[in-house]
Design an enzyme around this catalytic site. Structure first.
Site, PDB file in Angstrom:
ATOM      1  N   LYS A   1       4.659  -3.130   8.321  1.00 22.01           N
ATOM      2  CA  LYS A   1       6.462  -1.504   7.444  1.00 22.01           C
ATOM      3  C   LYS A   1       7.227  -2.505   7.530  1.00 22.01           C
ATOM      4  O   LYS A   1       7.630  -3.659   8.121  1.00 22.01           O
ATOM      5  CB  LYS A   1       6.431  -0.805   8.414  1.00 22.01           C
TER       6      LYS A   1
ATOM      7  N   GLU B   1       8.751  -1.567   1.383  1.00 26.62           N
ATOM      8  CA  GLU B   1       6.950  -1.490   1.240  1.00 26.62           C
ATOM      9  C   GLU B   1       6.473  -1.708   2.235  1.00 26.62           C
ATOM     10  O   GLU B   1       6.889  -2.017   3.530  1.00 26.62           O
ATOM     11  CB  GLU B   1       7.119  -2.711   0.476  1.00 26.62           C
ATOM     12  N   VAL B   2       5.237  -0.864   2.568  1.00 27.27           N
ATOM     13  CA  VAL B   2       3.932  -0.757   3.629  1.00 27.27           C
ATOM     14  C   VAL B   2       3.708  -1.249   3.371  1.00 27.27           C
ATOM     15  O   VAL B   2       2.802  -1.254   1.730  1.00 27.27           O
ATOM     16  CB  VAL B   2       3.698   0.857   4.158  1.00 27.27           C
TER      17      VAL B   2
ATOM     18  N   ASP C   1       8.275  16.504  13.546  1.00 25.78           N
ATOM     19  CA  ASP C   1       7.167  16.038  11.874  1.00 25.78           C
ATOM     20  C   ASP C   1       6.187  16.120  11.678  1.00 25.78           C
ATOM     21  O   ASP C   1       5.798  15.243  11.181  1.00 25.78           O
ATOM     22  CB  ASP C   1       8.429  15.130  10.871  1.00 25.78           C
TER      23      ASP C   1
ATOM     24  N   GLY D   1       7.869   2.935   2.828  1.00 27.85           N
ATOM     25  CA  GLY D   1       8.465   4.355   3.856  1.00 27.85           C
ATOM     26  C   GLY D   1       9.904   3.734   3.559  1.00 27.85           C
ATOM     27  O   GLY D   1      10.375   3.554   2.584  1.00 27.85           O
TER      28      GLY D   1
ATOM     29  N   ILE E   1       0.900  -1.016   0.330  1.00 30.44           N
ATOM     30  CA  ILE E   1      -0.030  -0.102   0.032  1.00 30.44           C
ATOM     31  C   ILE E   1       0.766   1.463  -0.378  1.00 30.44           C
ATOM     32  O   ILE E   1       0.412   2.543  -0.332  1.00 30.44           O
ATOM     33  CB  ILE E   1      -0.816   0.045   1.313  1.00 30.44           C
TER      34      ILE E   1
HETATM   35  P1  AMP Z   1       5.240   6.138   6.574  1.00 34.06           P
HETATM   36  O1  AMP Z   1       6.238   4.921   6.211  1.00 34.06           O
HETATM   37  O2  AMP Z   1       4.949   5.533   7.956  1.00 34.06           O
HETATM   38  O3  AMP Z   1       5.846   7.018   6.213  1.00 34.06           O
HETATM   39  O4  AMP Z   1       3.792   4.741   5.233  1.00 34.06           O
HETATM   40  C1  AMP Z   1       4.302   4.996   3.889  1.00 34.06           C
HETATM   41  C2  AMP Z   1       3.243   5.192   3.900  1.00 34.06           C
HETATM   42  O5  AMP Z   1       2.016   3.776   4.226  1.00 34.06           O
HETATM   43  C3  AMP Z   1       1.903   6.301   4.261  1.00 34.06           C
HETATM   44  O6  AMP Z   1       1.642   7.678   3.437  1.00 34.06           O
HETATM   45  C4  AMP Z   1       0.432   5.443   4.400  1.00 34.06           C
HETATM   46  O7  AMP Z   1       0.320   5.731   3.180  1.00 34.06           O
HETATM   47  C5  AMP Z   1       0.611   3.903   4.304  1.00 34.06           C
HETATM   48  N1  AMP Z   1       0.871   3.612   5.360  1.00 34.06           N
HETATM   49  C6  AMP Z   1       1.440   3.546   6.344  1.00 34.06           C
HETATM   50  N2  AMP Z   1       1.150   3.081   7.557  1.00 34.06           N
HETATM   51  C7  AMP Z   1      -0.640   2.600   8.250  1.00 34.06           C
HETATM   52  C8  AMP Z   1      -1.262   1.899   8.746  1.00 34.06           C
HETATM   53  N3  AMP Z   1      -1.223   1.848   9.024  1.00 34.06           N
HETATM   54  N4  AMP Z   1      -2.698   2.112   7.204  1.00 34.06           N
HETATM   55  C9  AMP Z   1      -2.897   2.411   6.649  1.00 34.06           C
HETATM   56  N5  AMP Z   1      -2.110   2.840   5.731  1.00 34.06           N
HETATM   57  C10 AMP Z   1      -0.377   3.235   6.067  1.00 34.06           C
END
Ligand code: AMP
Length: 749
Positions: free
Chosen positions: A447, A428-429, A540, A424, A421
């Site tokens: 994550k 990948e997330v 941030d 990060g 989805i």
């Molecule tokens: P991050 O590394 O936390 O910035 O996550 C990257 C992207 O993954 C975010 O911008 C969201 O679109 C998606 N994401 C991260 N955590 C979640 C979560 N708990 N539920 C849904 N989408 C998420």
């Protein structure tokens, strides 16, 4: 050619030998030399050397060139190198990493080495003194700290944290050094010198590269000198000194103790606001181990050395019948009184105060109950019934240990990854489902840590989990657990169906009522109140780091410590020249001026960022300051300009934003006050209705600067297209703003 007679051949040979010997013994010309007079050949003077007379035995070096003691006479002369170039520094708490490039001029030698001189400076532009000699500099020079020793090139002062240079301070062969154990919130100046074997021969002052940095917050140093007083059969009084480097206001001390023979099974902790504590409930005649550590809003310091204390032996009990009767009567009357109070309170509807409601604005007020309270750790599992302060996992000697202390390990077989989805910082997330024994499966976000990671990357990755695991609030993303025992390592959190707030708003441009938007903001402010009460500074806070679930609940996320420096596409490198910052990346548009200029990050700088989030929300994900460059944003904000109210934004909301953007951080509201204001607005929606308060700005709007092409626009619609606000064309037309002149006068109104 005819054949020569043997006698002619022998005279030609004699002539050749004679002329050769004459040439060998001839004096050398200028520019040539011969180390030993006699039959040797003359050699040309090596590079950067000369001979001004004939028959020179050596070639002295040209001025400002030298020969090192080990250099042979035939070696060229060389000179000291110029200063290192392109220095990059990155501050991490109380340590700094310095990297640089080789000098442009190596002086004609390859034996290049580097040294670092460190100075600690008092205040802005104040005097500087040697790091090692200034109090608190090299570990603060703790009295009784002991002798200094030099181990493997690192300066160590036994018993106290000295400034350390890794790998060493002088004679560095690689172009980097890490300086550890600096004092928090302090200015330092570093001089980087390049040297070679002839540097000491030169009288010229050495050239160096200068780097100024300001350190950030850090956990307190170790508590030393724990003493015991009045040890009885069941209790002991411990006394100690405040740590040598408190690095902030000490909020409390943790006293950890366990039976010496029973360490593996359980230990207890006690908290104290003072530098003493009475530990009671101990077993008679038993050896206990005690350790103390200090805690500030930056986290916990290291535990002190073990102190072993044995409680007094129990005296045999000799009670007579009368004494036993008295004790029984006292116990029964105590029990009756307790039951009476309990029943009475139940009738009055009294319940025990719930943790978050106990907390007030500000850290110090969190201490409104007894000085000492107990927390038990059983079999290595920790419960946090009263967790009041966030613990920075980096204050753990081994941050990987922190993750297991705070977060639960989940078997990879319990997780089913279904789709990617997002991406990060570390990989990948994904979206997936998790099924724990005896429970229904639940949707989760995963994550992942991509293959080929370094140990540091793994530590930083897991640090986010250690931080998240300490939080428990409906407006803060919840950690379900971690996978560290199999690959890929994963951080598992609750799944937020609507993803990040910025893209969610852009997808639903103009579709919410003001009350709904205020509801989103209220949630974020509540989450931030909780985090700031725990002493956590986000650094941030931005709509991209808020996640939204299917019920439109906003949750603060993104707790990676390194992300501000590395990951954020909106973070920009800043330079010391303009903003007194060395290295590091900061999300300029969201960051308070004092955090940009001096790295003074605090809950108040988070409040500034919150004001920008308010603006993002009320403009449906517009980019703050539009297409202004980061440099212009900094300049404009410094000159007092503030983002104007987005179209349709009620005046009270913009007033709140402006309060968050007060230059003096002490003038900004606290998060709990922001929640109160938003609650009032939600309760009195008529205050949110008035559109005509739209531009009642207290400070001048971000005038032409924000609209660089204003003059090149022919119409209001052109201008709105330029600043990506085309959706407001109808509003402008309906409001009678037909010419740019009208718009300008609106801004100035
Ligand atoms: P991050 O590394 O936390 O910035 O996550 C990257 C992207 O993954 C975010 O911008 C969201 O679109 C998606 N994401 C991260 N955590 C979640 C979560 N708990 N539920 C849904 N989408 C998420």
């Amino acid at each position: 050619m005819g054949v020569q007679s043997p006698s002619l051949q022998s005279s030609l040979f004699t002539l050749f030998i004679l002329s050769f010997s004459l040439s060998l013994s001839a004096a050398c010309e200028m520019g040539f030399y011969k180390p030993v007079a006699g039959n040797g050949l003359c050699g040309k003077c090596p590079h950067h050397s000369h001979s001004e007379t004939r028959a020179a035995l050596s070639c002295p070096c040209d001025s400002n060139y030298y020969r090192a003691a080990d250099d042979p006479p035939a070696a060229p002369c060389s000179r000291p190198p110029s200063a290192p170039v392109n220095v990059i520094s990155s501050v991490n708490g109380t340590s700094v990493n310095l990297e640089w490039d080789r000098p442009q001029d190596t002086g004609g030698r390859s034996d290049l080495k580097y040294s670092v001189l460190c100075q600690k400076c008092s205040g802005e532009g104040g005097p500087c003194g040697d790091c090692a000699s200034s109090p608190g500099g090299a570990g603060g020079g703790k009295a009784g700290g002991g002798a200094s020793a030099s181990v493997g090139g690192m300066v160590e002062r036994l018993g106290t944290a000295a400034v350390r240079f890794v790998p060493r301070q002088t004679g560095l062969t690689e172009p980097w050094v890490t300086v550890l154990n600096l004092v928090a919130h302090t200015n330092y100046s570093f001089r980087l010198l390049a040297m070679n074997a002839v540097t000491h021969l030169s009288n010229e002052p050495s050239t160096y590269a200068l780097v100024n940095i300001t350190t950030n917050q850090a956990a307190p140093s170790e508590v030393m000198e724990i003493r015991q007083q009045n040890t009885s059969q069941n209790s002991v009084i411990l006394l100690w000194h405040e740590p040598n480097q408190p690095n902030g206001v000490i909020l409390e001390y943790d006293i950890k103790y366990y039976e010496k023979e029973n360490e593996a099974h359980s230990y207890s902790t006690l908290k104290s606001k003072n530098t003493s504590a009475r530990v009671s409930g101990l077993k008679p005649g038993t050896k206990y181990i005690f350790q103390v550590r200090a805690r500030t809003s930056a986290g916990c310091g290291d535990f002190s050395q073990n102190v072993e204390i044995q409680t007094g032996k129990a005296a045999p009990l000799r009670y007579n019948t009368m004494t036993i009767i008295w004790i029984c009567m006292a116990l029964v009357s105590g029990l009756v009184t307790f039951l009476a109070i309990f029943i009475c309170r139940k009738r009055q509807g009294y319940t025990l105060p719930h943790y978050p409601s106990l907390l007030h604005c500000g850290y110090s007020k969190a201490f409104q109950d007894s000085d000492e309270e107990k927390m038990h750790y059983q079999n290595g599992h920790v419960s946090f019934p009263d967790a009041r302060f966030y613990i920075d996992p980096h204050t753990y000697e081994d941050p990987c240990q922190a993750v297991h202390e705070f977060a639960r390990e989940i078997e990879a077989s319990r997780i089913k990854i279904e789709k990617i989805i997002g991406s990060g910082e570390f990989g990948e997330v994904c979206y997936g489902r998790m099924r724990l024994p005896g429970k229904r499966d639940i949707p989760v976000a995963l994550k992942t840590l991509k293959a080929g990671y370094t140990e540091k990357q793994k530590r930083d990755f897991l640090a986010e989990a250690s931080i998240m695991a300490q939080f428990d609030h409906p407006n803060v993303i919840r950690l379900e657990g971690v996978v560290t025992q199999s690959k890929p390592a994963m951080i598992i959190t609750e799944y937020m169906e609507n993803g990040s707030l910025d893209s969610f708003l852009r997808r639903h441009d103009g579709q919410f009522t003001v009350i709904q938007l205020v509801g989103l903001l209220r949630g974020i402010a509540a989450g931030m109140t909780y985090l700031s009460d725990l002493g956590y500074i986000h650094r941030d806070l931005a709509a991209r780091n808020i996640l939204v679930n299917s019920n439109l609940v906003c949750k603060v996320s993104d707790f990676g410590l390194s992300r501000v420096l590395e990951d954020d596409p909106d973070a920009a490198y800043t330079t010391s020249v303009s903003f007194h910052i060395e290295g590091g990346k900061i999300p300029i548009r969201w960051t308070a001026p004092e955090a940009i200029a001096f790295r003074k990050f605090s809950s108040s700088s988070d409040v500034w960022s919150y004001g920008v989030v308010m603006w993002e929300v009320t403009s449906y994900g517009e980019r703050p300051y539009w297409n202004l460059t980061n440099r212009d944003v900094i300049k404009s904000v410094e000159e007092g300009y503030r983002l104007p109210a987005p179209m349709g934004c009620p005046g009270p909301l913009h007033t709140l934003m402006l309060d968050c953007w007060q230059k003096d951080r002490n003038e900004r509201p606290r998060f709990c006050q922001i929640v109160t204001v938003l609650d009032k607005l939600i309760r009195n929606p008529e205050n949110l209705k008035s559109m005509d308060t739209l531009c009642s700005l207290n400070s001048p709007p971000l005038m032409e600067r924000a609209i660089p092409d204003f003059s090149s626009c022919n119409s209001v619609n052109d201008w709105l297209d330029t600043i990506k606000m085309s959706r407001y064309k109808d509003h402008f037309a309906a409001g009678g703003y037909q010419t740019l002149g009208h718009v300008i006068s609106m801004n100035q109104g």
